[in-house]
Design a protein around this motif. Structure first.
Motif, PDB file in Angstrom:
ATOM      1  N   ALA A 175       2.683 -16.311 -54.577  1.00 15.28           N
ATOM      2  CA  ALA A 175       2.407 -15.043 -54.208  1.00 15.28           C
ATOM      3  C   ALA A 175       2.762 -13.968 -54.907  1.00 15.28           C
ATOM      4  O   ALA A 175       2.387 -12.790 -55.354  1.00 15.28           O
ATOM      5  N   SER A 176       4.204 -13.886 -55.052  1.00 14.57           N
ATOM      6  CA  SER A 176       4.924 -13.062 -55.783  1.00 14.57           C
ATOM      7  C   SER A 176       4.277 -12.697 -57.445  1.00 14.57           C
ATOM      8  O   SER A 176       3.942 -11.406 -57.610  1.00 14.57           O
ATOM      9  N   ARG A 177       4.145 -13.713 -58.062  1.00 15.89           N
ATOM     10  CA  ARG A 177       3.632 -13.554 -59.416  1.00 15.89           C
ATOM     11  C   ARG A 177       2.097 -13.134 -59.301  1.00 15.89           C
ATOM     12  O   ARG A 177       1.970 -12.374 -60.210  1.00 15.89           O
ATOM     13  N   ALA A 227       1.812  -9.258 -66.739  1.00 15.46           N
ATOM     14  CA  ALA A 227       2.891 -10.039 -66.506  1.00 15.46           C
ATOM     15  C   ALA A 227       2.654 -11.498 -67.025  1.00 15.46           C
ATOM     16  O   ALA A 227       3.403 -12.502 -67.060  1.00 15.46           O
ATOM     17  N   TRP A 228       1.198 -11.871 -66.848  1.00 14.62           N
ATOM     18  CA  TRP A 228       0.854 -13.367 -67.503  1.00 14.62           C
ATOM     19  C   TRP A 228       0.930 -13.553 -68.672  1.00 14.62           C
ATOM     20  O   TRP A 228       0.518 -14.817 -69.203  1.00 14.62           O
ATOM     21  N   ARG A 229       0.826 -12.492 -69.639  1.00 12.45           N
ATOM     22  CA  ARG A 229       0.922 -12.757 -70.838  1.00 12.45           C
ATOM     23  C   ARG A 229       2.058 -13.535 -71.339  1.00 12.45           C
ATOM     24  O   ARG A 229       3.310 -13.207 -70.859  1.00 12.45           O
ATOM     25  N   THR A 258       1.298 -20.993 -65.218  1.00 13.67           N
ATOM     26  CA  THR A 258       0.338 -19.719 -65.684  1.00 13.67           C
ATOM     27  C   THR A 258      -0.509 -20.461 -66.800  1.00 13.67           C
ATOM     28  O   THR A 258      -1.865 -20.026 -66.605  1.00 13.67           O
ATOM     29  N   ALA A 259       0.124 -20.745 -67.692  1.00 13.34           N
ATOM     30  CA  ALA A 259      -0.709 -21.203 -68.947  1.00 13.34           C
ATOM     31  C   ALA A 259      -1.640 -22.492 -68.637  1.00 13.34           C
ATOM     32  O   ALA A 259      -2.770 -22.599 -69.046  1.00 13.34           O
ATOM     33  N   VAL A 297       9.796 -24.733 -57.672  1.00 16.21           N
ATOM     34  CA  VAL A 297       9.691 -23.406 -57.660  1.00 16.21           C
ATOM     35  C   VAL A 297       8.903 -22.561 -58.283  1.00 16.21           C
ATOM     36  O   VAL A 297       8.152 -21.620 -57.766  1.00 16.21           O
ATOM     37  N   GLY A 298       8.843 -23.087 -59.569  1.00 13.89           N
ATOM     38  CA  GLY A 298       8.104 -22.479 -60.564  1.00 13.89           C
ATOM     39  C   GLY A 298       6.509 -23.116 -60.473  1.00 13.89           C
ATOM     40  O   GLY A 298       5.651 -22.385 -61.264  1.00 13.89           O
ATOM     41  N   GLY A 299       6.156 -23.741 -59.629  1.00 16.43           N
ATOM     42  CA  GLY A 299       4.803 -24.317 -59.397  1.00 16.43           C
ATOM     43  C   GLY A 299       4.445 -25.432 -59.717  1.00 16.43           C
ATOM     44  O   GLY A 299       3.297 -26.037 -59.854  1.00 16.43           O
ATOM     45  N   PHE A 300       5.543 -26.464 -60.431  1.00 13.17           N
ATOM     46  CA  PHE A 300       5.298 -27.756 -60.540  1.00 13.17           C
ATOM     47  C   PHE A 300       5.040 -28.687 -59.531  1.00 13.17           C
ATOM     48  O   PHE A 300       5.276 -28.352 -58.354  1.00 13.17           O
ATOM     49  N   ALA A 301       4.209 -29.843 -59.654  1.00 13.79           N
ATOM     50  CA  ALA A 301       3.650 -30.408 -58.592  1.00 13.79           C
ATOM     51  C   ALA A 301       4.401 -32.045 -58.411  1.00 13.79           C
ATOM     52  O   ALA A 301       4.094 -32.516 -57.440  1.00 13.79           O
TER      53      ALA A 301
END
Length: 456
Positions: free
Chosen positions: A420-422, A429-431, A147-148, A176-180
């Motif tokens: 998609a859920s995030r 929520a993104w704070r 997110t950051a 799962v949390g978005g890492f590549a």
């Protein structure tokens, strides 16, 4: 990764002593429902992330008491012969449902439900919680970091900062949390994650000078490689790196910064690269990053982040604080009834839960709706009436694993599901600061009671 074919001893002793006593009282065979949930989110974070589901399924499949396990339990005097006979024949024959891996969750969310006899289900408590608590903590940290990063790729590099088995699990949870990508090769082999990595400072130091080190790396990996430029003097290192790549007939792929004031250095290095005509050379930064450091680098000309210690330790919160509680069981007449723990500060809510997420007209989440009771059909009807998006999927049916939830494709699906859920959560929520959950959880008990509806 586990260095054993069986996961059966990855459990607490009291699981087996409970089974022994329950076999004696005949309660072992009562139909029971256990749920995994969190009473709160660690550190007042805005949401949690379900991760480790596929690993749980692998663990359930491997949960067998073979000769080696039985011999140990007998020699240690853990349980008696009757219980050992029961364990020899054990395989989970019940049902497991849960939130799709990657889904966001909130306090009270029934992220996994295990149904079977009391003995069949209670014995899985420890291994399920150990996986979900670790992986969900890492995935939540990864989600905050991606997110950051605002779309810039994040790469997992934490294998040297945790247990060797946890490192591989953390690599998967980070995706799962978005890492590549991941630096640990077992993560690449086991889960199909893109492996990443080039060289450490030791590689530069073992050569007579920086020019020789860069030339050797470029000769091996090509000019598109990433060169670590802060072993000595950064401006000099950047100049030498660009020169080494051009001597090999190409433009340098990237430079890596691993120390100092990363924000200031990123600006200075970007200016230097542009002045050298290397506008296409990217900048990767590492050095004990967390979500706050990544956020601070947002304004800097950084192209990718490498994250280690803070990621694999959950960025200060290495457990998701999930629990595994009995919420319903068969009574003496064969009917299911709600049960709940009433301990102060550790109370649970009885009844088998179904859950959905209520969205507004813009597709933004406004509420987590959890319906409790003994009739699943009525619960699902209540979700449909509220227009809630169902959150639970079948993971195990009559002891058989639903295969679509395992494997490389399942991991990519979990990553996409999380993004998609995030994205459907409200902007609060993104704070990164502490605060209330992004959406409230409303619990409804369709079986009634003194308080049939309340918020968590």
């Amino acid at each position: 990764m586990l260095n054993t074919a069986s996961t059966a001893l990855l459990t607490d002793m009291y699981e087996l002593t409970m089974i022994e006593s329950a076999l004696r009282s005949q309660a072992a065979h009562r139909r029971s429902v256990f749920e995994v949930f969190g009473r709160r989110l660690p550190a007042r974070r805005r949401y949690g992330v379900v991760a480790g589901t596929a690993r749980v399924l692998d663990a359930i499949e491997a949960f067998r008491f073979g000769p080696g396990e039985i011999d140990y339990l007998k020699a240690a005097g853990v349980v008696g012969d009757e219980t050992l006979d029961w364990l020899r024949e054990y395989r989970f024959r019940g049902d497991v449902t849960g939130y799709g891996e990657g889904e966001c969750y909130f306090p009270g969310s029934p992220i996994m439900t295990v149904e079977g006899s009391f003995a069949d289900a209670v014995v899985l408590e420890t291994v399920i919680l150990s996986i979900l608590n670790h992986d969900s903590a890492v995935a939540a940290a990864a989600s905050r970091m991606t997110t950051a990063a605002h779309g810039r790729p994040c790469l997992e590099m934490g294998a040297r900062r945790t247990h060797e088995g946890a490192a591989v699990a953390a690599a998967r949870a980070a995706v799962v949390g978005g890492f590549a990508g991941t630096s640990v090769l077992e993560g690449g082999r086991s889960y199909g994650i893109r492996p990443i990595g080039t060289a450490a400072h030791a590689f530069t130091l073992v050569h007579d000078d920086e020019e020789a080190a860069f030339a050797a790396q470029v000769a091996t990996m090509g000019p598109g490689t990433t060169l670590l430029v802060d072993t000595y003097d950064v401006p000099q290192g950047v100049e030498r790196a660009v020169r080494a790549a051009r001597a090999a007939g190409g433009e340098l792929g990237a430079v890596r910064l691993d120390s100092g004031d990363l924000v200031a250095q990123a600006f200075t290095v970007r200016q230097q690269l542009d002045a050298l005509g290397a506008a296409g050379t990217r900048i990767t930064v590492t050095s004990d990053l967390d979500e706050y450091a990544i956020a601070a680098l947002n304004a800097a000309p950084v192209d990718a982040y490498g994250v280690g210690t803070k990621l694999v330790t959950g960025s200060g919160h290495p457990t998701a604080e999930l629990v595994y509680k009995l919420v319903a069981r068969e009574d003496r007449d064969g009917r299911m009834e709600e049960v709940a723990k009433a301990s102060a500060l550790k109370a649970s809510v009885g009844g088998r839960k179904v859950a959905g997420r209520v969205l507004d007209d813009d597709g933004r989440a406004v509420e987590e709706l959890v319906v409790a009771g003994t009739d699943v059909g009525k619960g699902l009807a209540a979700l449909r009436e509220a227009g809630a998006r169902p959150l639970q999927v079948a993971l195990v049916r009559n002891g058989e694993i639903v295969e679509e939830h395992r494997g490389e494709e399942a991991l990519e699906a979990a990553r996409e599901r999380h993004l998609a859920s995030r994205a459907e959560l409200p902007q609060a929520a993104w704070r990164l600061s502490e605060g209330d959950p992004a959406i409230p959880t409303r619990m409804v008990d369709i079986d009634g009671g003194d308080e049939p509806e309340y918020a968590l």
